[in-house]
Design an enzyme around this catalytic site. Structure first.
Site, short mmCIF file in Angstrom:
data_model
loop_
_atom_site.label_atom_id
_atom_site.label_comp_id
_atom_site.label_asym_id
_atom_site.label_seq_id
_atom_site.Cartn_x
_atom_site.Cartn_y
_atom_site.Cartn_z
N ASP A 182 -71.29 -5.22 -8.27
CA ASP A 182 -70.16 -4.73 -9.05
C ASP A 182 -69.68 -3.35 -8.77
OD1 ASP A 182 -69.69 -7.04 -10.65
OD2 ASP A 182 -71.66 -6.75 -11.46
N ASP A 241 -66.04 -13.32 -9.31
CA ASP A 241 -66.01 -11.97 -9.86
C ASP A 241 -65.85 -11.24 -8.71
OD1 ASP A 241 -67.39 -13.87 -11.51
OD2 ASP A 241 -67.92 -12.25 -13.02
N1 GLY Z 1 -68.32 -9.91 -13.89
C1 GLY Z 1 -68.95 -10.39 -15.08
C2 GLY Z 1 -68.15 -10.90 -16.22
O1 GLY Z 1 -66.98 -11.06 -15.77
O2 GLY Z 1 -68.63 -11.16 -17.17
#
Ligand code: GLY
Length: 401
Positions: free
Chosen positions: A111, A176
């Protein structure tokens, strides 16, 4: 009659330049000034600057710098600077950005793209601050350590610890992860090192190949064998079931491929984004107000939670998609979402909601976390969508490279 989003038709429709609908934007900016100022005050009240993520049981919840949502509040403050031109917001945005300094070296999850680009990326774009480019390139190096060449993807999560460690995965990649590619493209631009962009393109291609169902909904998790590159299985982590369409995953998918088109001009990514839009807007479980339920296949629909964060991400992506395709229908859909989110059904009354702008988002129902609450990333993408909407209505590109 339901509007169909047919990619071929989309190309034939020309975007209409409208007079700026500034009232809705201005009204939201005035509201955000009050809400976010109270969050700035609260988060800077102690000895250290804290990172607000949500509001639960009457308390603001703060997260550490290595949490995946750590860059969104700084990013929202940069967007407030962009929306208002007021140096107050730039000063606080800088403070909230620079507390994240150490995360440029974070390698234990994917992330970092979100975290660093939303904060340092926006700061660099708006203020050209010395040193921010280096942070972005260092972060891209850190993210690149997670690239698994045999599979051609960036590994999202480590598979040997936490709840992920209980799933038997080897190289889990979540949809994601498409969002982290923006950082890689920019790092190539800043450093001249094409490795980062090549990793981004490989990841986008493999994800297109392996994450999608025939209807262009996406699985949440694809697990790869990092030695052979084979797909070991397809799962969910935050959705209703392995075979369901988790709403935020669909939002990341739409935004991700639209953004990859911005950097590559390769039409296959734009086509992919349009097919995802087709899935979203032809789905019988998409509500009238276009704020999705947390999973399109949750059997409790309509008696289940909406996810305002998905709606905000989708709206922001649709403004960009309308620009690249010239299809005004995408902007109409985005405008409808923004109208819905600006209504009292989703936008909190001033002085409530802990200072966050939007109510009714969902973090993860299977994990029992952050259910029907404000989330800092819902606010971030809502503000981003307002900026993009305003830019289009002024006859400008919604977003620049
Ligand atoms: N990237 C984690 C979420 O969208 O919850």
């Amino acid at each position: 009659m339901k509007l169909k989003f047919l990619p071929m038709l989309a190309l034939a429709v020309t975007a209409v330049q409208c007079a700026p609908k500034t009232d809705l934007i201005n009204d939201n900016v005035e509201n955000a000034k009050i809400q976010l100022k109270s969050l700035v005050d609260a988060s800077e009240a102690g000895d250290t600057v804290k990172i607000p993520s949500t509001f639960k049981d009457g308390e603001i919840v703060y997260v550490p710098t290595d949490d995946w949502v750590s860059g969104f509040f700084a990013g929202s403050l940069w967007y407030m600077y962009e929306l208002t031109g007021d140096e107050y917001w730039a000063g606080h945005a800088r403070k909230h950005t620079e507390i994240l300094d150490s995360i440029q070296y974070l390698t234990w999850h994917h992330d970092i793209g979100f975290m660093v680009y939303d904060s340092y990326g926006n700061g660099l774009r708006l203020k050209g601050i010395d040193g921010y480019k280096d942070v972005i390139v260092n972060a891209a190096r850190s993210l690149s350590t997670r690239f698994r060449p045999a599979a051609g993807v960036i590994q999202s999560w480590d598979a040997d610890k936490g709840w992920q460690g209980e799933r038997g995965w080897k190289c889990p990649v979540i949809i994601d992860n498409m969002m982290n590619l923006e950082l890689l493209f920019k790092a190539t631009e800043f450093s001249g090192d094409s490795t980062f962009a090549k990793i981004a393109v490989s990841h986008a291609d493999k994800t297109m190949q392996n994450h999608y169902r025939p209807d262009y909904s996406t699985y949440h998790v694809v697990d790869y064998d990092p030695e052979t590159g084979e797909v070991r299985g397809r799962y969910t982590a935050q959705g209703y079931s392995d075979d369901s369409a988790w709403a935020r995953g669909q939002a990341w998918s739409l935004y991700g491929y639209t953004m990859v088109y911005r950097f590559t001009s390769d039409k296959k990514y734009l086509d992919q984004a349009e097919k995802v839009a087709g899935f979203l807007f032809n789905n019988p479980n998409m509500p009238e107000d276009l704020v999705p339920y947390w999973d399109f296949d949750c059997p409790d629909i309509p008696d289940t939670y909406r996810d305002a964060s998905s709606a905000a991400i989708i709206a922001s992506a649709l403004y960009e998609l309308s620009y690249h395709t010239g299809n005004a229908l995408y902007k109409e859909k985005a405008d409808k979402i923004i109208e819905s989110l600006s209504s009292p059904a989703y936008r909190a009354a001033q002085g409530t909601n802990g200072g966050f702008i939007l109510m009714h988002s969902v973090g993860s129902i299977p994990h029992g976390s952050s259910i029907d609450v404000p989330l800092n990333y819902a606010d971030y993408y809502f503000l981003e969508a307002l900026i993009r909407k305003g830019n289009i209505e002024k006859g400008m590109a919604p977003v620049t490279k």
